[in-house]
Design a protein around this motif. Structure first.
Motif, PDB file in Angstrom:
ATOM      1  N   TYR A 328      41.194  -8.893 -63.842  1.00  0.00           N
ATOM      2  CA  TYR A 328      41.058  -9.559 -65.065  1.00  0.00           C
ATOM      3  C   TYR A 328      41.587 -11.000 -64.792  1.00  0.00           C
ATOM      4  N   GLY A 329      41.341 -12.021 -65.510  1.00  0.00           N
ATOM      5  CA  GLY A 329      41.908 -13.129 -65.834  1.00  0.00           C
ATOM      6  C   GLY A 329      41.135 -14.021 -66.842  1.00  0.00           C
ATOM      7  N   ASP A 330      41.594 -15.001 -67.136  1.00  0.00           N
ATOM      8  CA  ASP A 330      40.941 -15.994 -68.351  1.00  0.00           C
ATOM      9  C   ASP A 330      39.853 -16.911 -67.473  1.00  0.00           C
ATOM     10  N   CYS A 331      39.635 -17.894 -68.153  1.00  0.00           N
ATOM     11  CA  CYS A 331      38.252 -18.643 -67.652  1.00  0.00           C
ATOM     12  C   CYS A 331      38.731 -19.216 -66.396  1.00  0.00           C
ATOM     13  N   LYS A 332      39.998 -19.815 -66.486  1.00  0.00           N
ATOM     14  CA  LYS A 332      40.270 -20.594 -65.157  1.00  0.00           C
ATOM     15  C   LYS A 332      40.751 -19.714 -64.093  1.00  0.00           C
ATOM     16  N   ALA A 333      41.311 -18.370 -64.387  1.00  0.00           N
ATOM     17  CA  ALA A 333      41.415 -17.685 -63.346  1.00  0.00           C
ATOM     18  C   ALA A 333      40.206 -16.890 -62.674  1.00  0.00           C
ATOM     19  N   LEU A 334      39.247 -16.637 -63.530  1.00  0.00           N
ATOM     20  CA  LEU A 334      38.084 -16.269 -63.139  1.00  0.00           C
ATOM     21  C   LEU A 334      37.210 -17.137 -62.175  1.00  0.00           C
ATOM     22  N   SER A 335      37.118 -18.421 -62.854  1.00  0.00           N
ATOM     23  CA  SER A 335      36.416 -19.368 -62.174  1.00  0.00           C
ATOM     24  C   SER A 335      37.164 -19.821 -60.815  1.00  0.00           C
ATOM     25  N   ASN A 336      38.668 -19.893 -60.755  1.00  0.00           N
ATOM     26  CA  ASN A 336      39.242 -19.966 -59.358  1.00  0.00           C
ATOM     27  C   ASN A 336      38.844 -18.752 -58.445  1.00  0.00           C
ATOM     28  N   TYR A 337      38.897 -17.525 -58.911  1.00  0.00           N
ATOM     29  CA  TYR A 337      38.658 -16.393 -58.385  1.00  0.00           C
ATOM     30  C   TYR A 337      36.975 -16.355 -57.622  1.00  0.00           C
ATOM     31  N   MET A 338      36.172 -16.848 -58.356  1.00  0.00           N
ATOM     32  CA  MET A 338      34.682 -16.984 -58.091  1.00  0.00           C
ATOM     33  C   MET A 338      34.692 -18.163 -57.052  1.00  0.00           C
ATOM     34  N   LYS A 339      35.478 -19.212 -57.162  1.00  0.00           N
ATOM     35  CA  LYS A 339      35.527 -20.260 -56.410  1.00  0.00           C
ATOM     36  C   LYS A 339      36.189 -19.801 -54.755  1.00  0.00           C
ATOM     37  N   ALA A 340      37.224 -18.857 -55.020  1.00  0.00           N
ATOM     38  CA  ALA A 340      37.689 -18.355 -53.758  1.00  0.00           C
ATOM     39  C   ALA A 340      36.674 -17.495 -52.959  1.00  0.00           C
ATOM     40  N   LEU A 341      35.986 -16.664 -53.757  1.00  0.00           N
ATOM     41  CA  LEU A 341      34.790 -15.933 -53.073  1.00  0.00           C
ATOM     42  C   LEU A 341      33.808 -16.748 -52.356  1.00  0.00           C
ATOM     43  N   LEU A 342      33.339 -17.606 -52.781  1.00  0.00           N
ATOM     44  CA  LEU A 342      32.358 -18.627 -52.382  1.00  0.00           C
ATOM     45  C   LEU A 342      33.163 -19.254 -51.222  1.00  0.00           C
ATOM     46  N   LYS A 343      34.239 -19.712 -51.229  1.00  0.00           N
ATOM     47  CA  LYS A 343      34.962 -20.346 -50.171  1.00  0.00           C
ATOM     48  C   LYS A 343      34.965 -19.487 -49.076  1.00  0.00           C
ATOM     49  N   SER A 344      35.094 -18.095 -49.243  1.00  0.00           N
ATOM     50  CA  SER A 344      35.208 -17.364 -48.149  1.00  0.00           C
ATOM     51  C   SER A 344      33.813 -17.002 -47.433  1.00  0.00           C
ATOM     52  N   ALA A 345      32.796 -17.442 -48.383  1.00  0.00           N
ATOM     53  CA  ALA A 345      31.488 -17.385 -47.527  1.00  0.00           C
ATOM     54  C   ALA A 345      30.962 -18.600 -47.321  1.00  0.00           C
ATOM     55  N   GLY A 346      31.729 -19.606 -47.161  1.00  0.00           N
ATOM     56  CA  GLY A 346      31.386 -20.883 -46.671  1.00  0.00           C
ATOM     57  C   GLY A 346      30.853 -21.989 -47.624  1.00  0.00           C
ATOM     58  N   ILE A 347      31.027 -21.282 -48.954  1.00  0.00           N
ATOM     59  CA  ILE A 347      30.142 -22.248 -49.782  1.00  0.00           C
ATOM     60  C   ILE A 347      31.241 -23.065 -50.861  1.00  0.00           C
ATOM     61  N   GLU A 348      31.155 -24.476 -50.876  1.00  0.00           N
ATOM     62  CA  GLU A 348      32.103 -25.262 -51.551  1.00  0.00           C
ATOM     63  C   GLU A 348      31.632 -25.194 -52.926  1.00  0.00           C
ATOM     64  N   SER A 349      32.747 -25.111 -53.926  1.00  0.00           N
ATOM     65  CA  SER A 349      32.556 -25.226 -55.453  1.00  0.00           C
ATOM     66  C   SER A 349      34.092 -25.707 -55.877  1.00  0.00           C
ATOM     67  N   TYR A 350      33.571 -26.157 -57.156  1.00  0.00           N
ATOM     68  CA  TYR A 350      34.954 -26.795 -57.680  1.00  0.00           C
ATOM     69  C   TYR A 350      35.007 -26.602 -59.415  1.00  0.00           C
ATOM     70  N   VAL A 351      35.979 -26.091 -59.842  1.00  0.00           N
ATOM     71  CA  VAL A 351      36.068 -25.779 -61.292  1.00  0.00           C
ATOM     72  C   VAL A 351      35.856 -27.068 -62.056  1.00  0.00           C
ATOM     73  N   VAL A 352      35.457 -26.759 -63.263  1.00  0.00           N
ATOM     74  CA  VAL A 352      35.047 -27.927 -64.204  1.00  0.00           C
ATOM     75  C   VAL A 352      35.613 -27.579 -65.531  1.00  0.00           C
ATOM     76  N   GLU A 353      36.609 -28.935 -66.175  1.00  0.00           N
ATOM     77  CA  GLU A 353      36.939 -28.630 -67.584  1.00  0.00           C
ATOM     78  C   GLU A 353      36.087 -29.225 -68.470  1.00  0.00           C
ATOM     79  N   ILE A 354      35.803 -28.484 -69.442  1.00  0.00           N
ATOM     80  CA  ILE A 354      34.781 -28.754 -70.405  1.00  0.00           C
ATOM     81  C   ILE A 354      35.368 -28.317 -71.882  1.00  0.00           C
ATOM     82  N   HIS A 355      34.672 -29.084 -72.772  1.00  0.00           N
ATOM     83  CA  HIS A 355      34.937 -28.485 -74.376  1.00  0.00           C
ATOM     84  C   HIS A 355      33.734 -27.670 -74.650  1.00  0.00           C
ATOM     85  N   ALA A 356      33.999 -26.234 -74.780  1.00  0.00           N
ATOM     86  CA  ALA A 356      33.066 -25.135 -75.321  1.00  0.00           C
ATOM     87  C   ALA A 356      32.796 -25.131 -76.385  1.00  0.00           C
TER      88      ALA A 356
END
Length: 639
Positions: A328-356
């Motif tokens: 589990y995690g909140d929006c920043k933790a889940l986005s960071n986790y997905m970023k880590a999954l992509l990083k381990s697959a050699g895919i670069e990504s960045y978290v984005v701050e937004i007003h939802a």
């Protein structure tokens, strides 16, 4: 979500002034002009922000509100948030009757305590956010409630936003904002409907003072922005700041992004066994999009949203290993986790701050960096095909954000600092529905309808959520109400999400028995072909419009309905074609006789945008014209 020191009222007086001293809050003293359209009048709304140092800010607030009727009661319920980053130093108040006599003294002990997330987040479990709250139960109108609240903020990462007009149905008698700061503390501000002021400096302390008086309540015009955006308001922001032992700068968005990057750096490291699992999941896939889709589906299957409010005011994420272990995690933790999954697959990504926000495209203000985001998403940049992931949703498809974060300016957090980006715009080429119907006249009063419909983009969101979240009975009930005919039942239906890497899409097949759509009078048969009405809600204005209006989203609806004419009948009447085109949309509807069958073709297109107030009358005509097609009556004659 992120933490903010949220107070219902931002009003200040000198901390040495006693409450209720030398004040007459009789309701009879209110200027009669302020009573028009008002359910409450803000007698005083004063805020004093005393910045003593980057880690010590005192906020003294004094508010006096006269409630005129039951619609104004909620304005005097006070809720004050605090956390490890802020303390409540003082709370007190009074309730006065219509003549300004004290009915009750409100003490600090009268304020209850609860978790700030008890109601705000359905999935909130871990946070140090707390609330003190008090609900007023006095109901002899008019009555007045006064509060004084003093808080100490232990950082300067964000400062109070001054928005004295709480709602359109609140008038303002007096409001003020008084700010003091050390002479070398760089304070920026952005204001609306407030006069310019010249700061003064004495003994190395700089002071700003803004005042607002006699602001009338008003009836909000349809399709206009909320009063918090268009009414008097001031946003304060520092250049340099300190927060929980960290120093940063937000003079530019690049600087702000650099701070966020630094406090979260190194938190995207996965356990080796999870990296091995990623390699298994993407084995044999030679296309990054396919890899992203597989890993996004893995995220959605294995994690859930839980708000976590700890860590530098809720801005520092739980690390990827935490999410991997706990699922589990909140929006920043889940986005960071997905970023880590992509990083381990050699895919670069960045978290984005937004007003939802669903009902309003709230963009970060390009010319005024400050803390205004409330959500985190993930961006996978590419020169040709940038992709976006909403990591808190188990329902959305890859590279589709929905109306919660679409079409707005946001801040991508990179190793080189913040970069302003704009999220995808779902125009009418993406958000559309195409409905095809075959209509057969059954027993008198009954039409048998077979429909094959395709929903795309924002127009597929609601249906997709129903598919993913509803039980079969709930889904049946939904289908039995969505088409808008006066009386019908769904005999059979199927719904199927369509796999697509660009947007949400759903296919629908439905068999309907429609009652009261077909009846006989003598030798004539009257048939209503409009088995799926297009309806446009709008409000007719009887006064001259004063503000521009906005349409939040674009969309298109295209209908093709075919009515089989019963044997031994001829067509006596079909409606005239309807065509209309405006800058904000167009509408076409036509019924033709094609080889013994009646063909209805209809197209409705809506364009998002902000439109001049002079066009609103045309908008009313356009909406009325669209709605006038309900029903589309056909007259047949028995031979």
């Amino acid at each position: 979500m992120f933490k903010y020191l949220t107070l219902l009222f931002f009003i200040a007086i000198s901390p040495f002034r006693s409450l209720a001293a030398n004040a007459d809050y009789s309701a009879s003293l209110i200027d009669k002009g302020l009573l028009k359209n008002a359910d409450a009048v803000i007698r005083e709304y004063s805020t004093e922000v005393n910045i003593e140092s980057p880690t010590k800010v005192y906020i003294t607030e004094h508010t006096v509100i006269t409630v005129l009727n039951e619609k104004g009661n909620h304005f005097v319920n006070n809720c004050i948030e605090y956390s490890d980053m802020s303390d409540i130093e003082k709370i007190e108040g009074h309730i006065y009757d219509k003549d300004g006599s004290i009915v009750k003294k409100i003490r600090s002990s009268d304020f209850s305590r609860r978790s700030a997330n008890a109601n705000a987040y359905a999935f909130a479990e871990y946070s140090d956010d707390m609330q003190r709250y008090y609900y007023v139960d006095y109901r002899q109108y008019p009555y007045t409630v006064e509060y004084t609240v003093v808080t100490k903020q232990k950082h300067t990462f964000y400062l109070p936003k001054w928005k004295p007009q709480l709602s359109a149905n609140c008038a303002i008698e007096n409001a003020s904002l008084h700010v003091t700061a050390p002479e070398d503390f760089k304070l920026r501000f952005k204001k609306n409907m407030v006069q310019d002021v010249t700061p003064s400096t004495t003994n190395s302390i700089t002071t700003w003072q803004w005042n607002v008086k006699n602001v009338n309540a008003y009836i909000p015009e349809p399709l206009t922005y909320p009063v918090q955006l268009v009414g008097p308001n001031i946003i304060l922001a520092p250049d340099k700041f300190e927060c929980e032992g960290y120093a940063g700068n937000m003079a530019t968005w690049k600087d702000h992004g650099q701070f966020i990057y630094e406090i979260n750096k190194g938190r995207d490291v996965l356990p080796n066994e999870t990296i091995d699992k990623v390699n298994v999941l993407i084995r044999g896939l030679d296309d990054d999009k396919k890899k992203i889709n597989v890993l996004y589906n893995y995220l959605q299957r294995t994690t859930r949203y839980v708000y976590v409010g700890y860590g530098i005011g809720g801005w520092q994420t739980q690390d990827a290993a935490f999410v991997d272990k706990n699922k589990y995690g909140d929006c920043k933790a889940l986005s960071n986790y997905m970023k880590a999954l992509l990083k381990s697959a050699g895919i670069e990504s960045y978290v984005v701050e937004i007003h939802a926000q669903q009902d309003l495209h709230y963009s970060l203000q390009k010319d005024f960096p400050h803390v205004e985001s409330n959500h985190i998403i993930l961006c996978i940049p590419s020169a040709k095909d940038t992709m976006w992931l909403e990591c808190t949703s188990s329902n959305l498809t890859m590279n589709y954000l929905g109306d919660f974060t679409d079409d707005r300016t946001a801040l991508m957090i990179t190793p080189d600092g913040g970069v302003l980006v704009h999220t995808p715009v779902y125009d009418a080429n993406v958000s559309w529905e195409c409905r095809n119907a075959k209509i057969v006249c059954g027993d008198e009063g009954v039409l048998k309808v077979e429909m094959n419909n395709h929903y795309s983009g924002l127009l597929a969101d609601e249906l997709n959520n129903e598919i993913k979240l509803s039980q079969p009975k709930e889904l049946q009930d939904y289908e039995n109400t969505k088409f808008g005919m006066p009386s019908y039942s769904v005999d059979k239906f199927s719904l199927k999400p369509v796999e697509n890497d660009a947007y949400m899409a759903v296919d629908e097949h439905v068999l309907i028995t429609a009652n009261s759509m077909y009846n006989k009078r003598g030798a004539r048969y009257f048939v209503n072909m409009n088995v799926a009405p297009v309806k446009k809600s709008y409000t007719t204005m009887t006064t001259e419009r004063k503000t521009s209006f906005f349409i939040n989203h674009s969309c298109a609806i295209r209908d093709t309905f075919m009515l089989s004419i019963p044997a031994n009948t001829t067509v006596e009447y079909i409606p005239e074609p309807v065509n209309a085109a405006y800058t904000f949309g167009r509408y076409h509807c036509n019924v033709t006789n094609v080889n013994g069958q009646l063909l209805l073709t209809r197209e409705y297109i809506q364009h998002s945008g902000v439109y001049d107030k002079t066009l609103y009358h045309d908008y009313e005509k356009f909406a009325a014209l669209v709605n006038s097609g309900n029903p589309l009556n056909i007259v047949l004659t028995h031979n």
